[in-house]
Write a protein that holds these residues in place. Structure first.
Motif, PDB file in Angstrom:
ATOM      1  N   PHE A 123       4.846   1.836   4.672  1.00  0.00           N
ATOM      2  CA  PHE A 123       5.405   1.784   6.033  1.00  0.00           C
ATOM      3  C   PHE A 123       6.219   0.513   6.260  1.00  0.00           C
ATOM      4  N   ASP A 124       7.326   0.664   7.024  1.00  0.00           N
ATOM      5  CA  ASP A 124       8.027  -0.536   7.491  1.00  0.00           C
ATOM      6  C   ASP A 124       8.045  -0.570   9.021  1.00  0.00           C
ATOM      7  N   ASN A 125       7.296   0.365   9.629  1.00  0.00           N
ATOM      8  CA  ASN A 125       7.246   0.443  11.081  1.00  0.00           C
ATOM      9  C   ASN A 125       5.776   0.457  11.527  1.00  0.00           C
ATOM     10  N   PRO A 126       5.353  -0.542  12.321  1.00  0.00           N
ATOM     11  CA  PRO A 126       3.939  -0.647  12.679  1.00  0.00           C
ATOM     12  C   PRO A 126       3.411   0.559  13.471  1.00  0.00           C
ATOM     13  N   ASP A 127       4.243   1.153  14.330  1.00  0.00           N
ATOM     14  CA  ASP A 127       3.763   2.304  15.106  1.00  0.00           C
ATOM     15  C   ASP A 127       3.475   3.503  14.211  1.00  0.00           C
ATOM     16  N   GLU A 128       4.371   3.699  13.246  1.00  0.00           N
ATOM     17  CA  GLU A 128       4.152   4.791  12.286  1.00  0.00           C
ATOM     18  C   GLU A 128       2.861   4.534  11.491  1.00  0.00           C
ATOM     19  N   ALA A 129       2.670   3.267  11.125  1.00  0.00           N
ATOM     20  CA  ALA A 129       1.483   2.902  10.341  1.00  0.00           C
ATOM     21  C   ALA A 129       0.211   3.177  11.143  1.00  0.00           C
ATOM     22  N   LYS A 130       0.222   2.795  12.423  1.00  0.00           N
ATOM     23  CA  LYS A 130      -0.965   3.016  13.267  1.00  0.00           C
ATOM     24  C   LYS A 130      -1.239   4.508  13.436  1.00  0.00           C
ATOM     25  N   LYS A 131      -0.158   5.272  13.635  1.00  0.00           N
ATOM     26  CA  LYS A 131      -0.301   6.725  13.778  1.00  0.00           C
ATOM     27  C   LYS A 131      -0.960   7.312  12.526  1.00  0.00           C
ATOM     28  N   HIS A 132      -0.511   6.813  11.383  1.00  0.00           N
ATOM     29  CA  HIS A 132      -1.027   7.299  10.094  1.00  0.00           C
ATOM     30  C   HIS A 132      -2.527   7.006   9.956  1.00  0.00           C
ATOM     31  N   VAL A 133      -2.919   5.809  10.367  1.00  0.00           N
ATOM     32  CA  VAL A 133      -4.335   5.437  10.271  1.00  0.00           C
ATOM     33  C   VAL A 133      -5.187   6.370  11.129  1.00  0.00           C
ATOM     34  N   ARG A 134      -4.676   6.663  12.344  1.00  0.00           N
ATOM     35  CA  ARG A 134      -5.444   7.563  13.223  1.00  0.00           C
ATOM     36  C   ARG A 134      -5.540   8.954  12.603  1.00  0.00           C
ATOM     37  N   ARG A 135      -4.496   9.349  11.905  1.00  0.00           N
ATOM     38  CA  ARG A 135      -4.490  10.679  11.278  1.00  0.00           C
ATOM     39  C   ARG A 135      -5.473  10.740  10.106  1.00  0.00           C
ATOM     40  N   ILE A 136      -5.450   9.724   9.226  1.00  0.00           N
ATOM     41  CA  ILE A 136      -6.309   9.810   8.014  1.00  0.00           C
ATOM     42  C   ILE A 136      -7.732   9.315   8.255  1.00  0.00           C
ATOM     43  N   GLY A 137      -7.919   8.478   9.285  1.00  0.00           N
ATOM     44  CA  GLY A 137      -9.256   7.968   9.574  1.00  0.00           C
ATOM     45  C   GLY A 137      -9.672   6.837   8.653  1.00  0.00           C
ATOM     46  N   VAL A 138     -10.913   6.377   8.832  1.00  0.00           N
ATOM     47  CA  VAL A 138     -11.399   5.245   8.040  1.00  0.00           C
ATOM     48  C   VAL A 138     -12.589   5.692   7.174  1.00  0.00           C
ATOM     49  N   PRO A 139     -12.965   4.921   6.147  1.00  0.00           N
ATOM     50  CA  PRO A 139     -12.350   3.656   5.728  1.00  0.00           C
ATOM     51  C   PRO A 139     -10.969   3.873   5.106  1.00  0.00           C
ATOM     52  N   CYS A 140     -10.102   2.888   5.284  1.00  0.00           N
ATOM     53  CA  CYS A 140      -8.822   2.886   4.591  1.00  0.00           C
ATOM     54  C   CYS A 140      -8.491   1.427   4.267  1.00  0.00           C
ATOM     55  N   VAL A 141      -7.477   1.236   3.462  1.00  0.00           N
ATOM     56  CA  VAL A 141      -7.146  -0.127   3.031  1.00  0.00           C
ATOM     57  C   VAL A 141      -5.708  -0.447   3.441  1.00  0.00           C
ATOM     58  N   VAL A 142      -5.538  -1.574   4.127  1.00  0.00           N
ATOM     59  CA  VAL A 142      -4.216  -2.012   4.578  1.00  0.00           C
ATOM     60  C   VAL A 142      -3.799  -3.204   3.718  1.00  0.00           C
ATOM     61  N   LYS A 143      -2.611  -3.110   3.122  1.00  0.00           N
ATOM     62  CA  LYS A 143      -2.155  -4.183   2.215  1.00  0.00           C
ATOM     63  C   LYS A 143      -0.750  -4.633   2.552  1.00  0.00           C
ATOM     64  N   ALA A 144      -0.576  -5.939   2.673  1.00  0.00           N
ATOM     65  CA  ALA A 144       0.777  -6.486   2.801  1.00  0.00           C
ATOM     66  C   ALA A 144       1.505  -6.266   1.480  1.00  0.00           C
ATOM     67  N   ASP A 145       2.798  -5.982   1.568  1.00  0.00           N
ATOM     68  CA  ASP A 145       3.579  -5.738   0.346  1.00  0.00           C
ATOM     69  C   ASP A 145       3.649  -6.970  -0.556  1.00  0.00           C
TER      70      ASP A 145
END
Ligand code: AMP
Ligand code: GLY
Length: 431
Positions: A123-145
């Protein structure tokens, strides 16, 4: 020959210590080095990322070989610069160092060449990233490029935690441009192992396996650190799994890079999760691991420098044919003693006690990280003070992991400085 080692941590002390044992070496410099390194090499006050000054030093001193410890100089292109002037240097060029510099680059390469890794989205857009997290649920891993000194990864157990990571990386930019893009990936479960190999893109020679302990506190609790200790070998890594990793991870990655017209020369460090669906890559580093190296090199019975030269010269297959590495059977454990406040911040300038006594102990070597050597006292006593977050890597060998643990912790118990913290369970996962 004259060798220059770049870096200032425990990994570089271990490299200098091992290189100093080579018959091929006459003189070792280290830039900038540390207190412990200054006892066996001449430390010069040039920072690892000051390519220009390092280059002019190497040219003036007619350095025969430069060995780069940390990733930052590699990412800045020090190997390209030195090579342009005909100076021999060990490490990948800038285009190959991308494997560590950009997690997006590494992930795309793995996807393209079928290297097993966690499922991911970029992702390069934070809103898209947040939407994605809500869609896939947790646990998930967020990594800076980009590079974030090992702090750019959040294993999120709640949506709030994932969103907070997205905000701080992409919007508050706590890692600067390294957070322009992020990866959100599947959370893997299993034991982690570190696989280090040498390659010149034609041949591959593995080092022995090891396991790091990234969390600050016993039982893998507390915040992530640069690494609180390591041991080698990692018995979870069976021979068939090791072969699988070499075939599906290492060979495919090098072949993929070659396809992309990138020649890789140096160390590849693959952080692997041994999942129930097979080994999967967590990350790649383009250098020796710290503190893994401190637990690997004491087990090496042959000359490291020969292998490093062969890699830098593109002659690794010849080195392999002439016998390659010879490893001892003994196990090794390295326990990090850190300053109070590490990893958030740390104290410095505290006198370190017990080093002289530990020096006399058999099967023990202490690698310095954040230390400074003070001028000798009138009584001729050598004094060291703390000068960083991770201060020492107390390292011990034993006929088994159990024995290595016992030897190492006996030495740790003799060492002391104000505020010293260390984990009591390094290596216990192997038992
Ligand atoms: P990295 O810098 O990518 O190796 O990540 C640092 C640490 O975060 C790793 O050593 C793992 O403990 C953890 N980690 C990274 N990626 C994942 C993942 N996909 N699933 C679970 N844990 C992970
Ligand atoms: N031990 C972790 C690292 O070297 O990145």
């Amino acid at each position: 020959m004259k060798v220059l080692v770049i870096g200032s941590g425990g990994r570089e002390h271990a490299l200098v210590w091992k290189i100093a044992q080579s018959k091929l070496v006459d003189k070792i410099f280290c830039a900038p080095g540390n207190g412990g390194i200054s006892e066996i090499a001449e430390c010069i006050e040039i920072k690892g990322n000051d390519t220009e000054r390092l280059l002019s030093f190497a040219r003036k001193e007619k350095i025969d070989l430069t060995v780069v410890g940390p990733e930052a100089p590699l990412v800045l292109g020090i190997v390209d610069e030195f090579s342009n002037y005909g100076l021999k240097i060990f490490g990948p060029k800038e285009n190959a160092a991308k494997l560590e510099e950009s997690k997006v680059f590494a992930k795309k390469l793995m996807a393209k060449y079928n290297v097993p890794t966690a499922d991911f989205n970029i992702f390069d857009n934070p809103d898209e990233a947040k939407k994605h997290v809500r869609r896939i649920g947790v646990p998930c891993v967020v990594k800076a490029d980009g590079l974030a000194a090992g702090k750019g990864v959040v294993v999120a157990k709640s949506i709030e935690e994932a969103e907070k990571a997205i905000v701080s990386i992409m919007q508050e930019k706590i890692f600067g441009d390294a957070g322009n893009k992020i990866i959100i990936e599947e959370c893997l479960e299993g034991q982690e192992v570190s696989i280090l190999i040498l390659t010149d893109s034609k041949a591959v020679i593995p080092l022995v396996s090891s396991q790091d302990h990234k969390r600050l506190l016993d039982g893998d609790n507390g915040p992530n650190t640069g690494g609180m200790g390591a041991y080698s070998p990692a018995p979870v890594l069976t021979e068939p799994v090791f072969k699988e990793i070499m075939k599906n991870v290492i060979n495919r990655t090098i072949a993929g890079l070659t396809q992309e017209s990138i020649t890789y020369s140096g160390v590849i460090y693959a952080g692997i999760m041994l999942t129930k669906n097979g080994p999967k890559v967590l990350e790649f580093n383009v250098r020796f691991g710290d503190p893994e190296t401190q637990s690997i090199l004491p087990r090496l019975q042959s000359d490291l420098l020969e292998a490093i030269i062969a890699t830098a010269e593109g002659n690794l297959s010849k080195f392999a044919k002439s016998g390659g590495f010879k490893w001892g059977k003994r196990a090794c454990v390295s326990v990090v003693c850190a300053s109070k406040g590490y990893p958030a911040n740390h104290e410095a300038g505290k006198e370190i006690f017990g080093l002289e006594e530990v020096k006399k102990m058999e099967n023990i070597v202490v690698f310095h990280a954040g230390t400074k050597r003070l001028p000798q006292s009138r009584a001729g006593k050598t004094q060291f003070v703390t000068n960083g977050g991770r201060v020492l890597g107390v390292t011990g060998l034993g006929n088994s992991i159990k024995e290595a643990i016992a030897n190492t912790y006996k030495a740790v118990s003799r060492i002391n400085f104000e505020g010293m913290q260390y984990r009591r369970d390094i290596g216990s996962k192997a038992l």
